[in-house]
Design an enzyme around this catalytic site. Structure first.
Site, short mmCIF file in Angstrom:
data_model
loop_
_atom_site.label_atom_id
_atom_site.label_comp_id
_atom_site.label_asym_id
_atom_site.label_seq_id
_atom_site.Cartn_x
_atom_site.Cartn_y
_atom_site.Cartn_z
N ARG A 50 0.84 -1.20 0.00
CA ARG A 50 0.00 0.00 0.00
C ARG A 50 0.88 1.25 0.00
NH1 ARG A 50 -1.42 1.83 4.58
NH2 ARG A 50 -2.18 -0.10 5.48
N TYR A 103 -16.09 17.34 -15.48
CA TYR A 103 -16.62 15.97 -15.66
C TYR A 103 -17.73 15.72 -14.61
CZ TYR A 103 -16.88 10.93 -14.97
OH TYR A 103 -17.34 9.65 -14.78
N ASP A 176 -6.86 19.15 -14.23
CA ASP A 176 -7.17 17.82 -14.74
C ASP A 176 -6.80 17.83 -16.23
OD1 ASP A 176 -8.39 15.59 -15.87
OD2 ASP A 176 -10.16 15.68 -14.60
N LYS A 201 -8.06 6.75 -19.36
CA LYS A 201 -8.28 7.31 -20.69
C LYS A 201 -7.01 7.16 -21.55
CE LYS A 201 -11.97 8.55 -18.50
NZ LYS A 201 -12.89 7.49 -18.21
O1 P1T Z 1 -13.23 7.22 -14.25
P1 P1T Z 1 -12.05 7.70 -13.46
O2 P1T Z 1 -10.76 7.03 -13.78
O3 P1T Z 1 -12.33 7.73 -11.97
O4 P1T Z 1 -11.78 9.25 -13.90
C1 P1T Z 1 -12.71 10.27 -13.67
C2 P1T Z 1 -12.50 11.37 -14.66
C3 P1T Z 1 -11.77 12.49 -14.29
N1 P1T Z 1 -11.54 13.51 -15.15
C4 P1T Z 1 -12.02 13.49 -16.40
C5 P1T Z 1 -11.74 14.63 -17.31
C6 P1T Z 1 -12.74 12.38 -16.86
O5 P1T Z 1 -13.19 12.39 -18.12
C7 P1T Z 1 -13.02 11.30 -15.96
C8 P1T Z 1 -13.83 10.13 -16.37
N2 P1T Z 1 -14.64 10.37 -17.50
C9 P1T Z 1 -15.49 9.48 -18.08
C10 P1T Z 1 -15.67 8.23 -17.62
C11 P1T Z 1 -16.21 9.96 -19.27
O6 P1T Z 1 -16.76 9.15 -20.04
O7 P1T Z 1 -16.20 11.17 -19.49
#
Ligand code: P1T
Length: 386
Positions: A50, A103, A176, A201
């Protein structure tokens, strides 16, 4: 080292020391705990997975390298990274200025969890106008949170201008950077204090791992986030670290192809009679095209556009595509398509969606790296059915 060299070699230097086998690729270390020869000294430098793990360390070194940062940390999701940043740097009674078109999951985390449960105050402002960010700062503000380009309206914020405001007001700036990936934009170099990515992503790029990354340069900020990560346990697993390290090796190649295909389709859509408007930072019609050119080295693979008509026309289009997978998420090698109002941003209150322009006919494309001839045919045949 240049980007593609770093993305391949950093974190994976072969280890020949002390009988090391010299693996050319970082091994998958599944051990939760590490044996020591003496009670007080972790012999190999690791104690418990961890806190730190050799496979995670490899991908964290890559995260730092590709953002040009001193430090990188790997999390179990993008939202876990965001939560840990806020737990580390914000307390009840503090105020956060956040871009309005954030988001949907981030907005829900901020409003419902940190706002309602932990009494952190939030102002959601149109951060494309840096003056509105400045005006929103209060005496209890500790953090500015922006996404640029935003999800899904692809609005662009001037990172350098906002970082100057943040510094003058003694507030931290977190960006972000998920949509651009470190290949096309490096917010730390423009004055941001913290960069965050959903590695689910582009960074991983194959739609087979949920993860998050945080990069920063400041020792004290890093120590606070690392302390909080170890305390709450929001870590990237060894297997995800292995996958993401592998994905990063082709990030530069993939981003070039995502962008090439996206430019082609954005121009195709813009000229099509069944399309109302197209939002893509690489089109001269984008309201912040000049800013995009100056702070990014590319325009990425995300396009938002409106079909003419109403929600039925949008649904017809979404259900007619064959190569674009109708699914949430973005940034994978395969093309994805979705309806923000009904899918990714359904948790954003309807009045806010209306104000932001997330209409019933808005469609978001994550343009993949397939052959452009197939993508073009697919869009044209689906528009004919819209
Ligand atoms: O899904 P996760 O790994 O927890 O990430 C969240 C997140 C944070 N910032 C941005 C700009 C994002 O697009 C996302 C996740 N977005 C999607 C799942 C979507 O389809 O837009």
């Amino acid at each position: 080292m240049e980007f593609r060299t770093k993305s391949i070699h950093i974190g994976e230097e072969p280890n020949y020391k002390d009988g090391g086998t010299g693996d050319a690729v970082v091994p998958l270390h599944l051990a939760t705990t590490f044996a020591r020869k003496e009670v007080e000294i972790p012999t190999g430098g690791y104690e418990y997975s961890r806190s730190s793990n050799p496979t995670r360390k490899a991908v964290e070194d890559k995260f730092a390298a590709i953002e040009g940062a001193k430090y990188g940390l790997g999390f179990s999701s993008g939202l876990a990274a965001e939560s840990t940043i806020l737990f580390a740097l914000v307390k009840s009674g503090d105020h956060v200025v956040c871009i309005d078109d954030v988001y949907g999951g981030t907005q829900r985390l901020f409003r419902k969890v940190f706002g309602e449960k932990y009494k952190v105050e939030f102002s959601f402002v149109d951060a494309t106008n840096a003056k509105l960010v400045e005006a929103a700062i209060q005496s209890n503000s500790t953090l500015i949170w922006i996404e640029t380009p935003t999800n899904p309206m692809l609005k662009i914020c001037d990172i350098e201008a906002i970082s100057k405001i943040a510094k003058a007001k003694d507030v931290l700036l977190a960006v972000d950077n998920t949509f651009m990936s470190p290949y096309f934009q490096n917010p730390l170099a423009l004055g941001a204090d913290i960069v965050m990515h959903s590695t689910s992503k582009y960074i991983n790029g194959h739609s087979d791992s949920i993860g998050g990354a945080v990069m920063c340069n400041d020792d004290a900020i890093f120590e606070q986030i690392q302390f909080m990560q170890n305390s709450v346990g929001a870590i990237m697993s060894p297997f995800d670290s292995y996958l993401v390290a592998r994905g990063i090796k082709t990030l530069g190649l993939r981003m070039e192809q995502h962008q090439k295909n996206a430019i082609y389709l954005a121009e195709l859509l813009e000229a099509h009679p069944k399309v109302n408007k197209v939002i893509y930072p690489g089109l001269a019609s984008h309201p912040q095209y000049e800013l995009a050119k100056s702070q990014m080295t590319g325009f990425g693979g995300m396009i938002s556009f409106e079909v003419k008509g109403d929600i039925l026309n949008a649904k017809n289009f979404l259900e007619a595509v064959r190569h674009f997978v109708l699914a949430e998420s973005l940034g994978g090698v395969e093309s994805l398509i979705e309806h923000p109002a009904l899918m990714t941003h359904a948790s954003v209150p309807i009045e806010d969606r209306k104000k932001l322009g997330i209409s019933d006919t808005l469609i978001r494309l994550s343009v993949g790296v397939e052959d452009i001839k197939d993508l073009e045919q697919d869009i044209l045949q689906a528009l004919a059915k819209a």
